[in-house]
Design a protein around this motif. Sequence first.
Motif, mmCIF file in Angstrom:
data_model
loop_
_atom_site.group_PDB
_atom_site.id
_atom_site.type_symbol
_atom_site.label_atom_id
_atom_site.label_comp_id
_atom_site.label_asym_id
_atom_site.label_seq_id
_atom_site.Cartn_x
_atom_site.Cartn_y
_atom_site.Cartn_z
ATOM 1 N N HIS A 73 0.845 -1.187 0.000
ATOM 2 C CA HIS A 73 0.000 0.000 0.000
ATOM 3 C C HIS A 73 0.885 1.244 0.000
ATOM 4 O O HIS A 73 1.953 1.265 0.592
ATOM 5 N N LYS A 81 -3.975 12.315 -0.802
ATOM 6 C CA LYS A 81 -4.720 11.148 -0.341
ATOM 7 C C LYS A 81 -5.687 10.564 -1.370
ATOM 8 O O LYS A 81 -5.705 9.343 -1.562
ATOM 9 N N PRO A 82 -6.514 11.343 -2.065
ATOM 10 C CA PRO A 82 -7.402 10.724 -3.068
ATOM 11 C C PRO A 82 -6.636 9.950 -4.142
ATOM 12 O O PRO A 82 -7.089 8.913 -4.604
ATOM 13 N N LEU A 131 -3.704 8.422 -3.677
ATOM 14 C CA LEU A 131 -3.286 7.163 -3.050
ATOM 15 C C LEU A 131 -4.460 6.205 -2.931
ATOM 16 O O LEU A 131 -4.320 5.012 -3.199
ATOM 17 N N ASP A 132 -5.609 6.711 -2.526
ATOM 18 C CA ASP A 132 -6.796 5.857 -2.403
ATOM 19 C C ASP A 132 -7.158 5.237 -3.750
ATOM 20 O O ASP A 132 -7.460 4.046 -3.828
ATOM 21 N N LEU A 133 -7.128 6.042 -4.800
ATOM 22 C CA LEU A 133 -7.458 5.544 -6.136
ATOM 23 C C LEU A 133 -6.455 4.487 -6.583
ATOM 24 O O LEU A 133 -6.836 3.401 -7.012
ATOM 25 N N GLN A 156 -6.685 1.232 -4.535
ATOM 26 C CA GLN A 156 -8.010 0.629 -4.429
ATOM 27 C C GLN A 156 -8.004 -0.895 -4.613
ATOM 28 O O GLN A 156 -8.680 -1.595 -3.867
ATOM 29 N N MET A 205 -7.309 -2.633 -1.326
ATOM 30 C CA MET A 205 -8.211 -2.390 -0.199
ATOM 31 C C MET A 205 -9.056 -3.607 0.152
ATOM 32 O O MET A 205 -9.337 -3.846 1.313
ATOM 33 N N GLN A 263 -14.150 3.318 11.571
ATOM 34 C CA GLN A 263 -13.599 4.544 11.016
ATOM 35 C C GLN A 263 -13.536 5.670 12.039
ATOM 36 O O GLN A 263 -12.563 6.388 12.118
#
Length: 181
Positions: free
Chosen positions: A18, A129-130, A132-134, A137, A140, A149
Amino acid sequence: YKRHFGAYINARGKKSNHGGYYMHLEPEGCLVAGGAYCLPSDVLRAVRQSICEQPELSTAIVGSDPFHSLFPVLGETRVKTIPKGFPKDFPYPEYIRCKDYSCCHPVPEDFFTAPDWLERTAGMFEIMKPFLDLSMQPLMSSETVSLPQKLHNSRTTTARCSLIDRIIATQRRHNPARLTA
């Protein structure tokens, strides 16, 4: 000898595939960066596939003004052509030609000595962050977070505040005049 200091932050551990966040301090070479390097080929393929399946989301994140102005280039290294098995007519070939999914923003040497360096760095990480999240994914589903959360967010905030407190205390011990001015 080393002429730099680097700090890597990854919620899933330094050996995780990650992506994470990175700060690099070096004379004439400071930067704030993040992403995932040296991904195993199956993970890299899954990341590329995920991007191909969501081109609008990819463009919305990477092309957004705050992201693109800080991080105009994705990936440190790229393959020369579209990877095998991916559509040759994909509208954003630069997104799937990456060998690593990273981004960096060079900063001047005095960036990390400014009183607000931590807040500015955190702001860059929030913009990152978006992305990295994308790009992470596909991982995840296999790396689920066990903390609720709300609890995770409160622990993160507490950890960040205590880190800030420790940094400020250290700066006061080593250079009290700078913090009182």
